[in-house]
Design an enzyme around this catalytic site. Structure first.
Site, short mmCIF file in Angstrom:
data_model
loop_
_atom_site.label_atom_id
_atom_site.label_comp_id
_atom_site.label_asym_id
_atom_site.label_seq_id
_atom_site.Cartn_x
_atom_site.Cartn_y
_atom_site.Cartn_z
N TYR A 60 0.78 -1.53 -0.02
CA TYR A 60 0.51 -0.05 0.63
C TYR A 60 1.17 1.53 -0.10
O TYR A 60 1.65 1.41 0.99
CB TYR A 60 -0.44 -0.09 1.86
CG TYR A 60 -2.18 -0.77 1.56
CD1 TYR A 60 -1.87 -1.74 0.21
CD2 TYR A 60 -2.93 -0.81 2.23
CE1 TYR A 60 -3.59 -2.64 0.23
CE2 TYR A 60 -3.96 -2.28 1.83
CZ TYR A 60 -3.73 -2.83 1.39
OH TYR A 60 -4.79 -3.99 0.85
N ASN A 163 -7.85 -13.46 -0.98
CA ASN A 163 -7.23 -13.43 -2.20
C ASN A 163 -7.85 -14.85 -1.96
O ASN A 163 -7.42 -15.38 -3.66
CB ASN A 163 -7.08 -13.27 -2.54
CG ASN A 163 -7.43 -11.15 -3.08
OD1 ASN A 163 -8.29 -10.86 -3.21
ND2 ASN A 163 -6.33 -10.54 -2.77
N SER A 214 -12.55 -3.92 0.33
CA SER A 214 -13.74 -3.16 -0.38
C SER A 214 -15.25 -2.56 -0.36
O SER A 214 -16.54 -3.51 -1.43
CB SER A 214 -13.42 -3.00 -1.88
OG SER A 214 -11.41 -2.90 -2.12
N1 LIG Z 1 -6.47 -7.68 0.19
C1 LIG Z 1 -6.25 -7.20 -1.11
O1 LIG Z 1 -6.61 -7.67 -2.30
C2 LIG Z 1 -7.08 -5.41 -1.04
C3 LIG Z 1 -7.69 -4.80 -2.14
C4 LIG Z 1 -8.45 -3.66 -1.71
C5 LIG Z 1 -8.44 -3.48 -1.00
N2 LIG Z 1 -8.22 -3.39 0.37
C6 LIG Z 1 -7.88 -3.29 1.86
O2 LIG Z 1 -9.46 -3.09 2.39
C7 LIG Z 1 -9.80 -2.14 2.24
C8 LIG Z 1 -10.86 -0.62 2.00
O3 LIG Z 1 -11.10 -0.48 -0.18
P1 LIG Z 1 -11.28 0.24 -0.33
O4 LIG Z 1 -10.89 1.44 0.15
O5 LIG Z 1 -11.87 0.30 -1.64
O6 LIG Z 1 -12.90 0.01 0.54
P2 LIG Z 1 -14.68 1.08 0.59
O7 LIG Z 1 -15.52 1.63 1.90
O8 LIG Z 1 -15.51 0.39 -0.02
O9 LIG Z 1 -13.79 2.02 -0.60
C9 LIG Z 1 -13.70 3.30 -0.37
C10 LIG Z 1 -13.75 4.59 -0.63
O10 LIG Z 1 -15.06 4.60 -0.79
C11 LIG Z 1 -15.00 6.26 -0.63
N3 LIG Z 1 -16.27 6.75 -0.88
C12 LIG Z 1 -16.85 7.79 -1.13
N4 LIG Z 1 -18.35 7.85 -0.13
C13 LIG Z 1 -18.26 7.36 0.89
C14 LIG Z 1 -18.97 7.12 1.92
N5 LIG Z 1 -19.66 7.96 1.85
N6 LIG Z 1 -18.45 6.51 3.01
C15 LIG Z 1 -17.13 5.81 2.68
N7 LIG Z 1 -16.12 6.26 1.43
C16 LIG Z 1 -16.61 6.66 0.29
C17 LIG Z 1 -14.24 6.36 -0.25
O11 LIG Z 1 -13.23 7.96 -0.51
P3 LIG Z 1 -13.38 8.92 0.42
O12 LIG Z 1 -11.71 9.09 1.27
O13 LIG Z 1 -13.06 10.52 -0.42
O14 LIG Z 1 -13.99 9.20 1.54
C18 LIG Z 1 -12.94 5.56 -0.74
O15 LIG Z 1 -12.13 6.56 -2.28
C19 LIG Z 1 -8.69 -1.37 2.19
O16 LIG Z 1 -7.80 -0.11 3.45
C20 LIG Z 1 -7.63 -2.57 2.32
O17 LIG Z 1 -7.20 -2.31 3.69
C21 LIG Z 1 -7.42 -5.12 0.52
#
Ligand SMILES: NC(=O)c1ccc[n+]([C@@H]2O[C@H](COP(=O)([O-])OP(=O)(O)OC[C@H]3O[C@@H](n4cnc5c(N)ncnc54)[C@H](OP(=O)(O)O)[C@@H]3O)[C@@H](O)[C@H]2O)c1
Length: 309
Positions: A60, A163, A214
């Protein structure tokens, strides 16, 4: 008598370590790039909302100027600024992806990768160390040896996978004399694969947690921006049901979407990814959402675009 409503459990403990954590986790994929005080604020807000499992990975930061290791390095700076924060959380990280390779889960590599993560994070131990993606060329016996050695050395407390398919999890578990603590699949109201590919079944069979990555489909469930007409149709249908659940609970659509994952009996812990403190607080309300069995299945059917038989 009316049917009991579905809701998430409020507290969990990690594997044999017994470390307690809350039902929503906070993730650091998008974390690198801010200054230390902004990063510290996000972690403090997440912890104060009960998001006490913090998930990061060595890779990350790759998409930011900070590069590989950037998110762990920043979290390490946060611990340096306020050392007590390290002990207020269950710290989860991952290794095994190398840009350009792309995967390496050999023992020699994982030992080095974990050591480098510890250094960047400025800590002696990672509470949950996860293999980020399966390396098809690494024998499961060797991956297990790496995890067992890191655990015996106290560098990690528990091990998990991300995954991985159900059969990959089973093959790795067969070479371990302690239980894998977690799976980490992508799972949300728009990405239902773990409901059907055996991963969430296996979590219940093995007693492992499911950390859902996500859980807002990377924000798509909230901002609805897609050029794919088929996806847009599903998104519209899913959003309509989530909005009804949200209104009934006086929470946002984001909180309702997280709750959809959390009420599953596999003990799903969604990993919230927003970088906005106010949204971190808002999504924490997912833990108090209650929904009916019928509403949960309505989300599934809207996402599938068809009725279940
Ligand atoms: N293991 C893997 O392969 C893998 C892959 C991807 C992710 N992950 C993990 O999963 C975590 C979360 O993934 P993600 O960031 O894609 O999660 P997510 O919560 O599905 O999406 C977050 C995104 O949504 C946006 N968003 C828009 N409106 C929102 C609202 N009202 N509330 C919350 N978010 C809003 C956020 O923007 P803003 O920041 O502008 O609010 C951010 O860009 C990562 O940090 C990581 O730890 C793991």
């Amino acid at each position: 008598m009316s049917e009991p409503l579905l809701h998430a459990r409020q507290k969990y403990t990690l594997g044999q370590s017994g470390l307690a954590f809350g039902p929503v986790a906070y993730g650091c994929w998008r974390f690198a790039g801010s200054d230390v005080s902004a990063a510290k604020e996000k972690i403090e807000v997440a912890l104060s909302c009960g998001m006490t499992l913090i998930d990061t990975a060595d890779i990350y930061g790759l998409d930011s100027p900070a590069g590989f290791g950037g998110a762990e390095e920043l979290l390490g700076q946060v611990f340096k600024a306020q050392p007590s924060l390290r002990y207020d959380m269950v710290l989860a990280s991952k290794g095994g992806i190398i840009p350009g390779v792309p995967y390496n889960s050999t023992k020699a590599y994982l030992m080095r990768a974990c050591e480098a993560s510890l250094k960047r994070l400025r800590t002696d131990t990672i509470d949950l160390y996860q293999i980020h993606r399966p390396d098809m060329l690494a024998p499961f016996e060797e991956v297990a040896d790496a995890l067992a050695t890191l655990r015996a050395q106290g560098k990690i407390r528990e091990a998990g996978v991300s995954n991985y398919s159900a059969s990959q999890f089973r093959a790795l578990q067969a070479h371990l004399d302690f239980p894998l603590a977690s799976h980490q699949p992508e799972f949300s109201a728009l990405e239902l694969t773990p409901l059907f590919d055996g991963v969430l079944d296996q979590c219940q069979e093995a007693g492992a947690f499911a950390l859902a990555w996500s859980p807002l489909a990377g924000g798509l469930l909230i901002n609805g921006q897609t050029d794919d007409p088929a996806k847009a149709k599903r998104l519209y249908a899913v959003s309509a049901v989530l909005d009804e659940i949200a209104a009934a609970n006086s929470v946002s659509r984001a909180a309702a979407a997280l709750a959809f994952t959390m009420v599953h009996p596999a003990r799903v812990i969604p990993i919230v990814g927003t970088q906005t403190p106010a949204r971190i607080k808002d999504t924490a309300a997912a833990a108090r959402v209650k929904m009916s069995r019928a509403d949960w299945y309505r989300v599934v059917e809207a996402s599938m675009g068809e009725h279940l038989p």
